[in-house]
Design an enzyme around this catalytic site. Structure first.
Site, PDB file in Angstrom:
ATOM      1  N   CYS A   1     -10.499  -6.970  -3.023  1.00 14.96           N
ATOM      2  CA  CYS A   1      -8.899  -7.021  -2.805  1.00 14.96           C
ATOM      3  C   CYS A   1      -8.877  -6.054  -1.602  1.00 14.96           C
ATOM      4  O   CYS A   1      -9.250  -5.087  -1.743  1.00 14.96           O
ATOM      5  CB  CYS A   1      -8.105  -6.615  -4.098  1.00 14.96           C
ATOM      6  SG  CYS A   1      -6.509  -6.128  -3.488  1.00 14.96           S
TER       7      CYS A   1
ATOM      8  N   HIS B   1       5.416   8.184  -6.422  1.00 12.41           N
ATOM      9  CA  HIS B   1       4.407   9.403  -5.722  1.00 12.41           C
ATOM     10  C   HIS B   1       5.056  10.722  -6.149  1.00 12.41           C
ATOM     11  O   HIS B   1       4.612  11.691  -6.444  1.00 12.41           O
ATOM     12  CB  HIS B   1       4.415   9.347  -4.362  1.00 12.41           C
ATOM     13  CG  HIS B   1       3.682   8.010  -3.840  1.00 12.41           C
ATOM     14  ND1 HIS B   1       4.271   7.298  -3.018  1.00 12.41           N
ATOM     15  CD2 HIS B   1       2.437   7.474  -4.030  1.00 12.41           C
ATOM     16  CE1 HIS B   1       3.614   6.346  -2.585  1.00 12.41           C
ATOM     17  NE2 HIS B   1       2.430   6.225  -3.216  1.00 12.41           N
TER      18      HIS B   1
ATOM     19  N   CYS C   1      -6.324  -3.082  -2.690  1.00 11.95           N
ATOM     20  CA  CYS C   1      -6.991  -2.046  -3.530  1.00 11.95           C
ATOM     21  C   CYS C   1      -7.959  -1.446  -3.035  1.00 11.95           C
ATOM     22  O   CYS C   1      -8.611  -0.384  -3.156  1.00 11.95           O
ATOM     23  CB  CYS C   1      -7.241  -2.325  -4.780  1.00 11.95           C
ATOM     24  SG  CYS C   1      -6.327  -3.436  -5.909  1.00 11.95           S
TER      25      CYS C   1
ATOM     26  N   LYS D   1       9.623  -3.962 -11.395  1.00 11.18           N
ATOM     27  CA  LYS D   1       8.851  -3.276 -10.413  1.00 11.18           C
ATOM     28  C   LYS D   1       9.761  -3.017  -9.101  1.00 11.18           C
ATOM     29  O   LYS D   1      10.635  -3.963  -8.837  1.00 11.18           O
ATOM     30  CB  LYS D   1       7.890  -4.078  -9.751  1.00 11.18           C
ATOM     31  CG  LYS D   1       6.576  -3.384  -9.157  1.00 11.18           C
ATOM     32  CD  LYS D   1       5.609  -4.214  -8.847  1.00 11.18           C
ATOM     33  CE  LYS D   1       4.768  -3.406  -7.701  1.00 11.18           C
ATOM     34  NZ  LYS D   1       3.837  -2.865  -7.227  1.00 11.18           N
TER      35      LYS D   1
ATOM     36  N   HIS E   1      -1.703  -6.522  -7.028  1.00 11.95           N
ATOM     37  CA  HIS E   1      -0.933  -6.886  -5.793  1.00 11.95           C
ATOM     38  C   HIS E   1      -0.805  -8.604  -5.908  1.00 11.95           C
ATOM     39  O   HIS E   1      -1.693  -9.393  -5.194  1.00 11.95           O
ATOM     40  CB  HIS E   1      -1.741  -6.717  -4.369  1.00 11.95           C
ATOM     41  CG  HIS E   1      -1.980  -5.257  -4.177  1.00 11.95           C
ATOM     42  ND1 HIS E   1      -3.178  -4.634  -4.822  1.00 11.95           N
ATOM     43  CD2 HIS E   1      -1.072  -4.295  -3.671  1.00 11.95           C
ATOM     44  CE1 HIS E   1      -3.153  -3.348  -4.637  1.00 11.95           C
ATOM     45  NE2 HIS E   1      -1.969  -3.175  -3.841  1.00 11.95           N
TER      46      HIS E   1
ATOM     47  N   HIS F   1       7.161   7.131  -2.056  1.00 13.34           N
ATOM     48  CA  HIS F   1       8.344   6.501  -2.997  1.00 13.34           C
ATOM     49  C   HIS F   1       8.301   7.318  -4.246  1.00 13.34           C
ATOM     50  O   HIS F   1       7.687   8.322  -4.417  1.00 13.34           O
ATOM     51  CB  HIS F   1       8.286   4.976  -3.257  1.00 13.34           C
ATOM     52  CG  HIS F   1       6.844   4.715  -4.018  1.00 13.34           C
ATOM     53  ND1 HIS F   1       6.451   4.901  -5.252  1.00 13.34           N
ATOM     54  CD2 HIS F   1       5.969   3.771  -3.373  1.00 13.34           C
ATOM     55  CE1 HIS F   1       5.486   4.325  -5.725  1.00 13.34           C
ATOM     56  NE2 HIS F   1       4.825   3.817  -4.532  1.00 13.34           N
TER      57      HIS F   1
ATOM     58  N   LYS G   1      12.004  -3.871  -2.257  1.00  8.76           N
ATOM     59  CA  LYS G   1      13.169  -3.775  -1.417  1.00  8.76           C
ATOM     60  C   LYS G   1      14.025  -5.178  -1.535  1.00  8.76           C
ATOM     61  O   LYS G   1      15.024  -5.185  -1.598  1.00  8.76           O
ATOM     62  CB  LYS G   1      12.502  -3.700  -0.193  1.00  8.76           C
ATOM     63  CG  LYS G   1      11.885  -2.394   0.209  1.00  8.76           C
ATOM     64  CD  LYS G   1      11.620  -2.197   1.809  1.00  8.76           C
ATOM     65  CE  LYS G   1      11.381  -0.877   1.824  1.00  8.76           C
ATOM     66  NZ  LYS G   1       9.731  -0.604   2.455  1.00  8.76           N
TER      67      LYS G   1
ATOM     68  N   CYS H   1      -5.011 -10.715  -7.215  1.00  6.30           N
ATOM     69  CA  CYS H   1      -5.103  -9.561  -7.668  1.00  6.30           C
ATOM     70  C   CYS H   1      -4.085  -9.039  -8.583  1.00  6.30           C
ATOM     71  O   CYS H   1      -2.913  -9.257  -8.337  1.00  6.30           O
ATOM     72  CB  CYS H   1      -5.038  -8.542  -6.312  1.00  6.30           C
ATOM     73  SG  CYS H   1      -4.942  -6.710  -6.842  1.00  6.30           S
TER      74      CYS H   1
END
Ligand code: MSP
Length: 499
Positions: free
Chosen positions: A125, A20, A128, A296, A147, A17, A299, A144
């Site tokens: 987690c 990156h 992670c 954040k 997450h 995405h 979708k 987390c």
């Protein structure tokens, strides 16, 4: 001078995405800039393919882990290429050459007495792949922080441990001797505080994860995915170019990453290297995280910006430029399609594209496409830009370049070459010559300065002003364009986009 730099290697448990793309583009700007300076550069990126998360994602996709990794890793490679990343090697942690060297490294640690056998129980987690202290999780429920929809699970197992606590004094020495070991300063302080506040030993193997590199002396366990992943920075130098280039490129000059993985890179990585008898890296640059429309990207919210889509619509240069212009380097930022179009139209198409188009069109029209004799009347910015880039200030350097873009546009308006062209008075002819020389030469120097950021457009500009391929940093000063060079008007560099 050798300069080696890296991006994190990205997890293949989901598709690439914009986040990156961001780190890769940023590192690529530095790689290209150091090559411009005639340095010997090794730029590394790649994919991180082992561990429970990847195994789970493969299972969900109904695929064997390796086949799944091949597929997703190829997407990351395609993104790097579509963004015109100039990496020298794309590593995969499933490369057999990497796996074998990871085993050699942990065996070395074991032989040096740097791994011990122990039992570990902790909150883990699985996203992670990290054990967390209760304090580091959202309470109640041990969720987390990275997450928030995943609860850390209590996991207990026999593991091989790395005595990180023992390395705290050496880590503090490393930090104290290198005030720029981690940049920006706030991240340095953050890491140093963690070390000074007390570390815990780290479990370096997993009994519960089978998708990984086996521990050589106890193959029922696999090597902790983070150990395997961090080692890519070393193993790539040993086999990536088909020969061992560690004598040139080790220690790594710069690791670039976001703040989420500072602890791993700033604490565990240097400690495990020192324990093995290797030099730690020279430095880390830790950039921020970005959101889209204040949230954040997700979708469900529909605010995901797909880097492939941006490149399809506007080109790689537009994406590269936007990310490094919009998000203040080192800080968190926000990106949107709207903002992207605004920068594209306002800055790339208008400020820069029109400038190049006007400059070349006037030389074609008034001087038969030959650069006239003259001196550049503008003030250079290459020293300021180099200074910013030395400090790894990527947005700052781009802003310095843009001051010259704006100054050149003001210069055209002030000089009004179209008025000068109507006069046959000798002073006006000379003034037009100087104006046109300044324009062609400045546009050329801008292309040199911008090459790390927007390489494809920079190449087109240099061709248009008759100085193709001349991207060396020495050419960033003004006044170097040879009079008589042949100029032609290029196709629009940044054509209007459909919205
Ligand atoms: N596989 C590990 C890294 C191992 S390195 C030895 C990993 N992978 S990851 O796929 O999660 O990539 C994390 C990195 O991607 C971040 O450190 C950062 O470089 C980049 N980013 C991911 N999302 C991002 C944003 N939203 N914003 C900025 N950078 C982002 O961690």
């Amino acid at each position: 001078m050798p300069f080696s730099l890296t991006t994190p290697i990205y997890y293949v448990n989901s598709d690439p995405h914009l986040g990156h793309a961001y780190t890769t583009v940023a590192a690529d700007v530095l790689a290209r800039h150091h090559r411009q300076r005639d340095e010997d550069v090794f730029f590394l990126t790649g994919t991180d393919e082992h561990g429970a998360n990847v195994a789970r994602a493969a299972a969900e996709a109904g695929m064997e882990p390796k086949a799944f990794c091949d597929l997703v890793s190829a997407r990351f490679r395609a993104l790097a290429e579509a963004m015109e990343s100039s990496h020298d090697f794309f590593i995969r942690t499933t490369d057999p050459e990497h796996e074998a060297r990871v085993q050699t490294f942990v065996q070395l640690l074991k032989d040096k007495g740097e791994l011990y056998d122990g039992t570990y129980g902790g909150l883990y987690c699985t996203s992670c792949e990290v054990f967390y202290a209760e304090d580091d999780l959202i309470q109640p429920g041990n969720y987390c922080k990275l997450h928030p929809n995943r609860q850390a699970e209590w996991v207990e197992e026999r593991n091989w441990f790395f005595p990180l606590t023992r390395w705290a004094p050496r880590l503090l020495e490393l930090y104290d001797a290198n005030p720029e070991f981690v940049r920006p300063r706030a991240r340095y302080n953050e890491a140093r505080t963690l070390i000074a506040g007390g570390l815990e030993d780290v479990s370096f193997s997993r009994a519960t994860v089978s998708w990984g590199v086996p521990v050589p002396w106890e193959p029922e366990q696999t090597i902790y995915v983070w150990v395997d992943a961090l080692l890519n920075y070393r193993t790539a130098l040993e086999y990536g170019l088909g020969r061992d280039v560690t004598s040139t490129f080790w220690p790594t000059s710069l690791h670039v990453m976001a703040k989420d993985i500072l602890r791993l890179h700033g604490i565990i990585w240097p400690a495990m290297l020192m324990a093995a008898g290797y030099d730690p890296p020279q430095g880390l640059y830790v950039h921020g995280y970005f959101t889209s429309g204040g949230q954040k990207m997700s979708k469900t919210l529909g605010n995901v910006i797909d880097p492939f889509e941006v490149i399809d619509q506007l080109g790689a240069d537009a994406l590269r430029f936007y990310l490094l212009r919009e998000v203040q380097w080192g800080q968190d930022g926000d990106v949107t399609w709207d903002g992207l179009h605004r920068r594209y139209e306002g800055e790339l198409a208008n400020d820069l594209g029109n400038l190049v188009s006007r400059a070349t069109a006037m030389i074609v029209r008034y001087r038969d496409g030959r650069v006239p004799d003259g001196e550049n009347a503008l003030k250079p910015v290459h020293e300021e830009v180099a200074e910013r880039l030395n400090a790894i200030d990527l947005t700052g350097a781009l802003e310095e370049i843009w001051t010259l873009v704006r100054a050149t546009n003001r210069f055209v308006e002030e000089r009004q070459p179209w008025v000068l062209a109507k006069s046959e008075a000798e002073a006006d002819v000379r003034r037009l010559d100087e104006t046109l020389y300044t324009l062609a030469d400045t546009v050329r120097a801008l292309a040199v300065l911008l090459h790390p950021y927007i390489p494809a457009s920079a190449a087109k500009i240099l061709e248009a002003v008759g100085d193709p391929g001349a991207i060396s940093w020495e050419r960033a000063r003004l006044g170097l364009l040879a009079p008589g060079s042949e100029v032609r008007q290029p196709e629009p560099l940044f054509p209007r986009a459909e919205r």
